[in-house]
Design a protein around this motif. Structure first.
Motif, PDB file in Angstrom:
ATOM      1  N   ALA A   1       1.033  -1.219   0.283  1.00  0.00           N
ATOM      2  CA  ALA A   1       0.072   0.268   0.164  1.00  0.00           C
ATOM      3  C   ALA A   1       0.732   1.452   0.477  1.00  0.00           C
ATOM      4  O   ALA A   1       0.747   2.131  -0.755  1.00  0.00           O
ATOM      5  CB  ALA A   1      -1.279  -0.464   1.133  1.00  0.00           C
ATOM      6  N   GLY A   2       1.657   1.207   0.862  1.00  0.00           N
ATOM      7  CA  GLY A   2       2.991   2.375   0.995  1.00  0.00           C
ATOM      8  C   GLY A   2       3.497   2.716  -0.511  1.00  0.00           C
ATOM      9  O   GLY A   2       3.961   3.347  -0.425  1.00  0.00           O
ATOM     10  N   TYR A   3       3.833   1.643  -0.647  1.00  0.00           N
ATOM     11  CA  TYR A   3       4.323   1.675  -2.132  1.00  0.00           C
ATOM     12  C   TYR A   3       3.425   2.213  -3.076  1.00  0.00           C
ATOM     13  O   TYR A   3       3.462   3.323  -4.243  1.00  0.00           O
ATOM     14  CB  TYR A   3       5.264   0.675  -2.784  1.00  0.00           C
ATOM     15  CG  TYR A   3       5.314   0.121  -4.187  1.00  0.00           C
ATOM     16  CD1 TYR A   3       6.548   0.586  -4.610  1.00  0.00           C
ATOM     17  CD2 TYR A   3       4.702  -0.726  -4.674  1.00  0.00           C
ATOM     18  CE1 TYR A   3       6.370   0.502  -6.019  1.00  0.00           C
ATOM     19  CE2 TYR A   3       4.593  -0.618  -6.947  1.00  0.00           C
ATOM     20  CZ  TYR A   3       6.391  -0.005  -6.709  1.00  0.00           C
ATOM     21  OH  TYR A   3       6.943  -0.226  -8.772  1.00  0.00           O
ATOM     22  N   LEU A   4       2.420   1.831  -3.492  1.00  0.00           N
ATOM     23  CA  LEU A   4       1.521   2.121  -4.146  1.00  0.00           C
ATOM     24  C   LEU A   4       1.092   4.103  -4.115  1.00  0.00           C
ATOM     25  O   LEU A   4       0.934   4.972  -4.854  1.00  0.00           O
ATOM     26  CB  LEU A   4      -0.197   1.054  -4.590  1.00  0.00           C
ATOM     27  CG  LEU A   4       0.504  -0.114  -4.891  1.00  0.00           C
ATOM     28  CD1 LEU A   4      -1.167  -1.140  -4.963  1.00  0.00           C
ATOM     29  CD2 LEU A   4       0.555   0.027  -7.135  1.00  0.00           C
ATOM     30  N   GLU A   5       0.514   4.005  -3.071  1.00  0.00           N
ATOM     31  CA  GLU A   5       0.801   5.313  -2.682  1.00  0.00           C
ATOM     32  C   GLU A   5       1.547   6.253  -3.525  1.00  0.00           C
ATOM     33  O   GLU A   5       1.153   7.274  -3.791  1.00  0.00           O
ATOM     34  CB  GLU A   5       0.405   5.833  -1.178  1.00  0.00           C
ATOM     35  CG  GLU A   5       0.433   6.989  -0.348  1.00  0.00           C
ATOM     36  CD  GLU A   5      -1.049   7.528  -1.271  1.00  0.00           C
ATOM     37  OE1 GLU A   5      -1.712   8.893  -1.200  1.00  0.00           O
ATOM     38  OE2 GLU A   5      -2.183   6.687  -0.435  1.00  0.00           O
ATOM     39  N   ALA A   6       3.449   6.057  -3.194  1.00  0.00           N
ATOM     40  CA  ALA A   6       4.544   6.514  -4.117  1.00  0.00           C
ATOM     41  C   ALA A   6       3.865   6.562  -5.082  1.00  0.00           C
ATOM     42  O   ALA A   6       4.621   7.155  -5.589  1.00  0.00           O
ATOM     43  CB  ALA A   6       5.641   6.579  -3.147  1.00  0.00           C
ATOM     44  N   GLU A   7       3.880   5.351  -5.609  1.00  0.00           N
ATOM     45  CA  GLU A   7       4.118   5.300  -7.024  1.00  0.00           C
ATOM     46  C   GLU A   7       2.326   6.754  -7.491  1.00  0.00           C
ATOM     47  O   GLU A   7       2.108   7.507  -8.517  1.00  0.00           O
ATOM     48  CB  GLU A   7       3.367   4.137  -7.776  1.00  0.00           C
ATOM     49  CG  GLU A   7       4.504   3.471  -7.188  1.00  0.00           C
ATOM     50  CD  GLU A   7       6.024   4.062  -8.434  1.00  0.00           C
ATOM     51  OE1 GLU A   7       5.711   4.975  -9.631  1.00  0.00           O
ATOM     52  OE2 GLU A   7       6.309   2.528  -8.645  1.00  0.00           O
ATOM     53  N   ARG A   8       1.127   6.410  -7.073  1.00  0.00           N
ATOM     54  CA  ARG A   8       0.589   6.703  -7.397  1.00  0.00           C
ATOM     55  C   ARG A   8       0.518   8.738  -7.550  1.00  0.00           C
ATOM     56  O   ARG A   8       0.606   9.400  -7.801  1.00  0.00           O
ATOM     57  CB  ARG A   8      -0.801   6.859  -6.357  1.00  0.00           C
ATOM     58  CG  ARG A   8      -2.644   8.118  -6.660  1.00  0.00           C
ATOM     59  CD  ARG A   8      -3.810   7.512  -5.864  1.00  0.00           C
ATOM     60  NE  ARG A   8      -2.983   8.196  -4.809  1.00  0.00           N
ATOM     61  CZ  ARG A   8      -4.284   7.882  -3.595  1.00  0.00           C
ATOM     62  NH1 ARG A   8      -5.363   7.242  -4.315  1.00  0.00           N
ATOM     63  NH2 ARG A   8      -4.019   8.665  -2.927  1.00  0.00           N
ATOM     64  N   GLY A   9       1.473   8.933  -6.632  1.00  0.00           N
ATOM     65  CA  GLY A   9       2.296  10.529  -5.768  1.00  0.00           C
ATOM     66  C   GLY A   9       2.868  11.442  -7.768  1.00  0.00           C
ATOM     67  O   GLY A   9       3.050  12.044  -7.750  1.00  0.00           O
ATOM     68  N   LEU A  10       4.066   9.458  -7.653  1.00  0.00           N
ATOM     69  CA  LEU A  10       4.399  10.122  -9.170  1.00  0.00           C
ATOM     70  C   LEU A  10       3.414   9.827 -10.489  1.00  0.00           C
ATOM     71  O   LEU A  10       4.249  10.600 -11.594  1.00  0.00           O
ATOM     72  CB  LEU A  10       5.263   9.624  -8.838  1.00  0.00           C
ATOM     73  CG  LEU A  10       6.446   9.073  -7.922  1.00  0.00           C
ATOM     74  CD1 LEU A  10       7.443   8.576  -8.667  1.00  0.00           C
ATOM     75  CD2 LEU A  10       7.685  10.487  -8.146  1.00  0.00           C
TER      76      LEU A  10
END
Length: 193
Positions: free
Chosen positions: A137-146
């Motif tokens: 979830a944390g990884y996907l949140e960061a990728e969404r931010g990019l």
């Protein structure tokens, strides 16, 4: 075979790797303390010298492999913005199926004392599916931010779907079952357009 009285380096990993080879080659029904030590090429009593019994050994094997996958999941943070999102997720979720994972997990669940030990360890904070889900979830949140995944993507829901599916397949895949990897890859492709 290691002679008596001579220290065996990396005993836990040597025994765990031997157990995985036995399960992959002969199925979970062939896994015994004797088959593990024979496969590992060590003294018959070595397993019982390092584990309180065979159920503890099986539980510790499962917990160790869950922890390894959790480490891979946490490493996703270092992949943000690199590689493909699907490929990065694929490597983590499919790690659950490496080295006889389904058969070993099935064996642990079929042994009540091992299953209890696994559950107690996870409840006490041992890394397992919850740690993997949190890291995804944390990884996907960061990728969404990019902007590498759609803005409408809900990282927590996608992480739950991926890890929940991985857990389901891990617990319901037996040696004669179809390979679960294609289903996981289709799920990732559906969730991460």
């Amino acid at each position: 075979m290691s002679p008596r009285g001579v220290a065996t380096p990396d005993v836990r990993e040597r025994l765990f790797a031997a157990a995985e080879r036995v399960v992959e080659r002969d199925g979970p029904g062939a896994l015994t303390s004797r088959s593990v030590t024979t496969e590992a090429g060590c003294a018959k009593g070595l397993l019982h010298a390092h584990f309180a019994g065979f159920d503890e050994f099986v539980a510790e094997l499962c917990l160790d492999r869950f922890a390894r996958t959790a480490v891979k999941a946490r490493a996703l943070a270092g992949l943000v913005g690199r590689g493909s999102v699907s490929g990065n997720l694929d490597a983590v979720v499919l790690a659950l199926f490496d080295s006889g994972g389904p058969a070993v997990s099935g064996l642990a669940m079929a042994r009540p004392a091992a299953a209890l030990r696994v559950r107690e360890a996870l409840e006490a904070g041992a890394p397992g599916f919850a740690a993997i889900e949190e890291a995804v979830a944390g990884y996907l949140e960061a990728e969404r931010g990019l902007g590498r995944v759609p803005a409408a993507l809900d990282p927590a829901v996608v992480a739950l779907a991926l890890v929940g599916t991985g857990h389901h397949l891990l617990m319901t895949t037996w040696p004669d079952s179809p390979d679960p990897r294609p289903a996981v890859r289709r799920l990732i492709a559906t969730l991460i357009p």
